[in-house]
Write an enzyme that holds these catalytic residues in place. Sequence first.
Site, short mmCIF file in Angstrom:
data_model
loop_
_atom_site.label_atom_id
_atom_site.label_comp_id
_atom_site.label_asym_id
_atom_site.label_seq_id
_atom_site.Cartn_x
_atom_site.Cartn_y
_atom_site.Cartn_z
N HIS A 87 36.67 44.37 38.10
CA HIS A 87 36.74 42.97 38.39
C HIS A 87 36.05 42.62 39.69
O HIS A 87 35.88 41.64 40.17
CB HIS A 87 38.11 42.16 38.41
CG HIS A 87 39.21 42.48 39.48
ND1 HIS A 87 40.03 43.34 38.93
CD2 HIS A 87 39.42 41.81 40.67
CE1 HIS A 87 40.87 43.52 40.11
NE2 HIS A 87 40.45 42.39 41.21
N ASP A 103 39.81 48.14 33.88
CA ASP A 103 39.51 47.54 35.08
C ASP A 103 39.17 48.55 36.00
O ASP A 103 39.57 48.51 37.24
CB ASP A 103 40.73 46.76 35.64
CG ASP A 103 40.34 45.76 36.69
OD1 ASP A 103 39.05 45.55 36.94
OD2 ASP A 103 41.13 45.34 37.46
N SER A 114 42.13 44.89 45.90
CA SER A 114 41.63 45.48 44.55
C SER A 114 40.76 46.54 44.76
O SER A 114 39.49 46.63 45.45
CB SER A 114 40.89 44.58 43.77
OG SER A 114 41.81 43.52 43.50
#
Length: 298
Positions: free
Chosen positions: A142, A172, A248
């Site tokens: 993402h 992911d 992230s």
Amino acid sequence: MNQRADWPDGRFGLGEPRGPDFTPPPPPPVWPVAAEPEPAPPIPERAPARKAASRLVVTAILAAALTGGAAGAATGRLTGDRDAAPLAQSAAGPANGAGDLSDVAARVQPSVVSIEVSSGTSRGTGSGFVIDRAGHVLTNAHVVEAGGTVTVVLADRRRVGARLLGADRADDLAVLAIDASASPAPLTFGRSADVRVGDPVLALGSPLGLAGTVTSGIVSALSREVRLGDGDRQTALQTDASINPGNSGGPLVNARGEVVGVNTAIATLSRGGSGGSIGIGFAIPVDRAVDGAQRIIR
């Protein structure tokens, strides 16, 4: 567009990202109303890539997960101009806790990078880390799914161009390639079987664009069932190490500096996804991260 994934109890779950360029989520779905509603549980949501400074406040409150993609399917193309290098994985067993983790942080930090993605008027940042001597960098799908120009900023502030080799949106995970001659040393992976509840851990990355940030905590749970990607619910490591938007793709490491997870999601108390870390973060378990990275590279 954001969609919510279910917690195991059937109520609320993860948010849905748009990569570095986010839009506000629609109202939450309508659930059956009990005679006496219970307080809403924490909502796990992606720790998204960070917007430019002018939109920082908006970005910090939005959830980040994934859209589209078949479970387990990798997208993107391997360029074929470099050989796949083996990923180092430790066989040392469980890592006993240590009171002072400053040496661990000093060893790991040079291999952790910031990732900048520019696409048109959109700009976002995330985190990643070097996984082999061929210049491969692991991050979240993402972080880079919006496409555009990808730049990796090393710990010494050097900026190097990067190519997206591929992304597994169900897990992911994404792998970038940078010039091997400019690449820092790779981190060593641990093994999921050696991770224990209560193990001290460090989360490294660039929350809110603050490169080189290190936060500490413990492993809170080993098999927390949440939806981290486009596929079905999966188990994830839960940690109380502070994870915020921009973390992230960064590593979660144990007391030996071995990667035990890839930071990917946080929980908030609000259905709108407002606020930062409340001590409930989620990381992709190391064995699944290793398998996913190897599939993409091959």
